[in-house]
Scaffold this motif. Structure first.
Motif, PDB file in Angstrom:
ATOM      1  N   UNK A  56      69.716  49.039  13.433  1.00  0.00           N
ATOM      2  CA  UNK A  56      69.429  48.633  14.770  1.00  0.00           C
ATOM      3  C   UNK A  56      70.213  47.212  15.117  1.00  0.00           C
ATOM      4  N   UNK A  57      69.744  46.423  14.014  1.00  0.00           N
ATOM      5  CA  UNK A  57      70.222  44.990  14.096  1.00  0.00           C
ATOM      6  C   UNK A  57      71.855  45.152  14.510  1.00  0.00           C
ATOM      7  N   UNK A  58      72.765  45.595  13.670  1.00  0.00           N
ATOM      8  CA  UNK A  58      73.985  45.963  13.989  1.00  0.00           C
ATOM      9  C   UNK A  58      74.430  46.591  15.204  1.00  0.00           C
ATOM     10  N   UNK A  59      73.399  47.386  15.819  1.00  0.00           N
ATOM     11  CA  UNK A  59      74.020  47.931  17.216  1.00  0.00           C
ATOM     12  C   UNK A  59      73.587  46.933  18.135  1.00  0.00           C
ATOM     13  N   UNK A  60      72.336  46.062  18.080  1.00  0.00           N
ATOM     14  CA  UNK A  60      72.305  44.958  19.168  1.00  0.00           C
ATOM     15  C   UNK A  60      73.376  43.955  19.201  1.00  0.00           C
ATOM     16  N   UNK A  61      73.724  43.686  17.860  1.00  0.00           N
ATOM     17  CA  UNK A  61      74.916  42.508  17.916  1.00  0.00           C
ATOM     18  C   UNK A  61      76.228  43.023  18.555  1.00  0.00           C
ATOM     19  N   UNK A  62      76.454  44.425  18.150  1.00  0.00           N
ATOM     20  CA  UNK A  62      77.740  45.057  18.616  1.00  0.00           C
ATOM     21  C   UNK A  62      77.800  45.184  20.183  1.00  0.00           C
ATOM     22  N   UNK A  63      76.577  45.635  20.805  1.00  0.00           N
ATOM     23  CA  UNK A  63      76.468  45.692  21.946  1.00  0.00           C
ATOM     24  C   UNK A  63      76.686  44.318  22.856  1.00  0.00           C
ATOM     25  N   UNK A  64      76.091  43.439  22.257  1.00  0.00           N
ATOM     26  CA  UNK A  64      76.371  41.968  22.665  1.00  0.00           C
ATOM     27  C   UNK A  64      77.956  41.627  22.731  1.00  0.00           C
ATOM     28  N   UNK A  65      78.472  41.915  21.707  1.00  0.00           N
ATOM     29  CA  UNK A  65      79.861  41.768  21.522  1.00  0.00           C
ATOM     30  C   UNK A  65      80.573  42.566  22.671  1.00  0.00           C
ATOM     31  N   UNK A  66      80.277  43.586  22.959  1.00  0.00           N
ATOM     32  CA  UNK A  66      80.978  44.238  24.182  1.00  0.00           C
ATOM     33  C   UNK A  66      80.471  44.041  25.434  1.00  0.00           C
ATOM     34  N   UNK A  67      79.786  42.795  25.488  1.00  0.00           N
ATOM     35  CA  UNK A  67      79.056  42.359  26.937  1.00  0.00           C
ATOM     36  C   UNK A  67      78.071  43.178  27.569  1.00  0.00           C
ATOM     37  N   UNK A 115      83.104  54.956  25.123  1.00  0.00           N
ATOM     38  CA  UNK A 115      83.830  54.483  23.917  1.00  0.00           C
ATOM     39  C   UNK A 115      83.061  53.175  23.443  1.00  0.00           C
ATOM     40  N   UNK A 116      82.330  52.608  24.599  1.00  0.00           N
ATOM     41  CA  UNK A 116      81.463  51.591  24.057  1.00  0.00           C
ATOM     42  C   UNK A 116      80.169  52.295  23.201  1.00  0.00           C
ATOM     43  N   UNK A 117      79.462  53.277  23.722  1.00  0.00           N
ATOM     44  CA  UNK A 117      78.343  53.840  23.091  1.00  0.00           C
ATOM     45  C   UNK A 117      78.962  54.027  21.549  1.00  0.00           C
ATOM     46  N   UNK A 118      80.141  54.870  21.445  1.00  0.00           N
ATOM     47  CA  UNK A 118      80.728  55.206  20.248  1.00  0.00           C
ATOM     48  C   UNK A 118      80.863  53.899  19.318  1.00  0.00           C
ATOM     49  N   UNK A 119      81.273  52.769  19.850  1.00  0.00           N
ATOM     50  CA  UNK A 119      81.392  51.634  19.057  1.00  0.00           C
ATOM     51  C   UNK A 119      80.197  51.253  18.499  1.00  0.00           C
ATOM     52  N   UNK A 120      79.361  51.420  19.294  1.00  0.00           N
ATOM     53  CA  UNK A 120      77.906  50.816  19.028  1.00  0.00           C
ATOM     54  C   UNK A 120      77.422  51.676  17.916  1.00  0.00           C
ATOM     55  N   UNK A 121      77.373  52.962  18.039  1.00  0.00           N
ATOM     56  CA  UNK A 121      76.966  53.994  16.868  1.00  0.00           C
ATOM     57  C   UNK A 121      77.826  53.636  15.705  1.00  0.00           C
ATOM     58  N   UNK A 122      79.058  53.466  15.779  1.00  0.00           N
ATOM     59  CA  UNK A 122      79.910  53.188  14.622  1.00  0.00           C
ATOM     60  C   UNK A 122      79.303  51.757  14.050  1.00  0.00           C
TER      61      UNK A 122
END
Ligand SMILES: Cc1cc2nc3c(=O)[nH]c(=O)nc-3n(C[C@H](O)[C@H](O)[C@H](O)COP(=O)(O)O)c2cc1C
Length: 201
Positions: A135-146, A24-31
């Motif tokens: 890609x920048x959105x994904x790096x920030x979302x990944x960070x948001x998810x720890x 679900x984290x991978x999905x949130x990053x793709x989202x």
């Protein structure tokens, strides 16, 4: 997390714990990538998610070694065929009310674009620009998810395409290895505001 905190504290992570990343984290990053803006709303970005050791082993020879130690690698691509979807996208935008307050003659724009198509290199540059935002959105979302990630531009793009059996219509832009950070890097140096601000008028 506050967006400002994510922008300030995100780092490129190059050492990952072996812990798996929940789906679900991978999905949130793709989202987060899916929601990124793009020119003419063409949405040219496409992704391959790699979790298998076998695929990582094949990629290992064609990029930096640490990348393939990440539990997940998102291969960030663009699809050159999105240009033909411009009429659909513009009509969709108009239908959604995007131009209600600032009316645009969509037919005229489409006619102009048809008569003056971008050359291949410019079209590619635009697509990559859009990919970069996602890609920048994904790096920030990944960070948001720890999670940690690192944008990777050092790779053999043609070999990567071959390994992933990607059609010619796709371009590989970058790799994004993702996992739980096993390092806590200090902020990397940046130019000062004075150095990047050319002029205030
Ligand atoms: C377009 C782009 C390409 C990059 N390619 C690589 C790469 O191939 N290998 C790598 O280790 N880091 C790569 N990076 C990460 C940068 O080195 C990093 O963002 C920069 O040093 C600033 O550090 P920070 O992200 O921790 O703030 C890349 C970053 C960007 C935006």
């Amino acid at each position: 997390m506050e967006l400002s905190a994510a922008i300030e504290n995100r780092r490129s992570i190059r050492k990952f714990k072996p812990d798996q990343v929940p789906d679900d984290h991978i999905k949130a990053i793709l989202e987060a990538a899916r929601l990124a803006p793009s020119g003419s709303n063409l949405q040219p970005s496409r992704y391959v998610v790699i979790k298998s050791q076998e695929a990582k082993a094949k990629l290992a020879e064609h990029t930096l070694p640490f990348v393939t130690k990440a539990p997940v690698i998102i291969v960030c691509c663009t699809d050159s065929q999105v240009w033909s979807t411009a009429p659909e996208r513009w009509t969709e935008l108009k239908g959604s009310g995007a131009f209600n307050d600032n009316p645009l003659d969509v037919e005229k724009i489409l006619e102009y674009k048809k008569k003056n198509p971008l050359d291949k290199e410019t079209a590619k540059a635009y697509s990559w620009l859009n990919a970069a935002i996602a890609i920048d959105h994904m790096t920030l979302k990944a960070f948001d998810l720890g999670l940690g990630s690192c944008w990777i531009g050092i790779l053999d793009r043609e070999k990567t395409k071959e390994i992933l059996e990607l059609d010619d219509r796709y371009d590989v832009v970058a790799l994004l290895p993702i996992g739980y950070p096993d390092q806590n890097p200090a902020p990397r140096p940046r130019l000062t505001l004075n150095e990047i601000l050319l002029r205030e008028l």
